[in-house]
Design a protein around this motif. Structure first.
Motif: not given
Length: 259
Positions: A15-23, A61-70
């Motif tokens: 989804k284009w430029e939509d981090p929440q939807a992609n997560r 580095n410690d943002g939402l997407s990185f923490n989602w990966m963890r």
């Protein structure tokens, strides 16, 4: 040490430029994976698509997407890798994270920024390759355009698995297919490439063709690679070592250093 490495290849329509939807999309797919998975591989810029809108989209580095990966790594007790748009010290990076099950991680900044899309005008290029040690496997993760530069990927460190995470457009997908296979053969290594499908916000179409190749260039993935898919593939260390011992091609490689 593990003689097998169970990998999950996730090819989706980002989804284009939509981090929440992609997560959310990836969360659903990851939760459905088997408990035997060791390594989960996501595309380049997997939360946004290949965007130059770094000022709006960049995370720390410690943002939402990185923490989602963890969180995903802990949930599946597996490593997770893919790249994100990162801001650090006033610069933007196309940064790959390799997150271990325990939450520790390593990073790689894309060395070859894609000048055709003016990626070099937005993102700072990396300078160092990364070799990851994981479950007895040595892994070299790279990003998209790096695929066109064989010297950067040359197996001088005796790695076992080469990974490319990508947003590689359909109009040049024949090169993607050929080069992934070539990198596997010339480096006597497993090689996995994860691409996306769909159309991005700039109108570029992507047809996927995500694939895994063994060290002889044999394709380990299924036939239909232009639709969304999640495929679990087990890599065999005994096969790799037996083939290298029998053919000994890496013993004849050229000696050089990278600057």
């Amino acid at each position: 040490m593990s003689k097998s490495l169970n990998t999950a290849l996730l090819q989706v329509d980002l989804k284009w430029e939509d981090p929440q939807a992609n997560r959310s999309l990836f969360s659903k797919e990851i939760k459905a994976l088997s408990d035997e998975i060791d390594l989960i591989i996501l595309p380049e810029m997997f939360t946004t698509g290949f965007s130059m809108n770094a000022e709006k989209l960049a995370e720390r580095n410690d943002g939402l997407s990185f923490n989602w990966m963890r969180e995903m790594a802990a949930l599946k007790n597996a490593a997770v890798t893919g790249s994100l748009i990162i801001t650090e010290n006033g610069n933007y990076y196309n940064r790959l994270f390799f997150v271990y099950p325990d939450g520790s991680y390593k990073t790689y900044d894309k060395r070859h920024t894609f000048t055709l899309a003016k990626e070099d005008k937005t993102y700072t290029a990396g300078k160092e390759r990364l070799i990851v040690d994981y479950k007895g496997w040595r892994i070299c993760p790279l990003i998209c355009y790096d695929l066109r530069f064989p010297v950067w990927a040359r197996n001088t460190k005796d790695y076992d698995l080469l990974i490319y995470v990508a947003n590689w457009p359909n109009k040049r997908v024949a090169a993607w297919d050929a080069l992934l296979k070539a990198r596997a053969i010339e480096n006597m290594s497993y090689c996995i490439g994860i691409n996306r499908i769909g159309t991005d916000g700039d109108g570029y179409e992507y047809s996927g063709h995500s694939a895994a190749y063994d060290c002889l260039g044999e394709n380990l993935t299924g036939e239909n690679r232009e639709s969304p898919f999640v495929e679990e593939i087990s890599l065999d260390k005994d096969h790799l070592e037996k083939t290298r011992k029998q053919l000994k091609f890496l013993q004849d490689r050229d000696e050089f250093t990278l600057k």
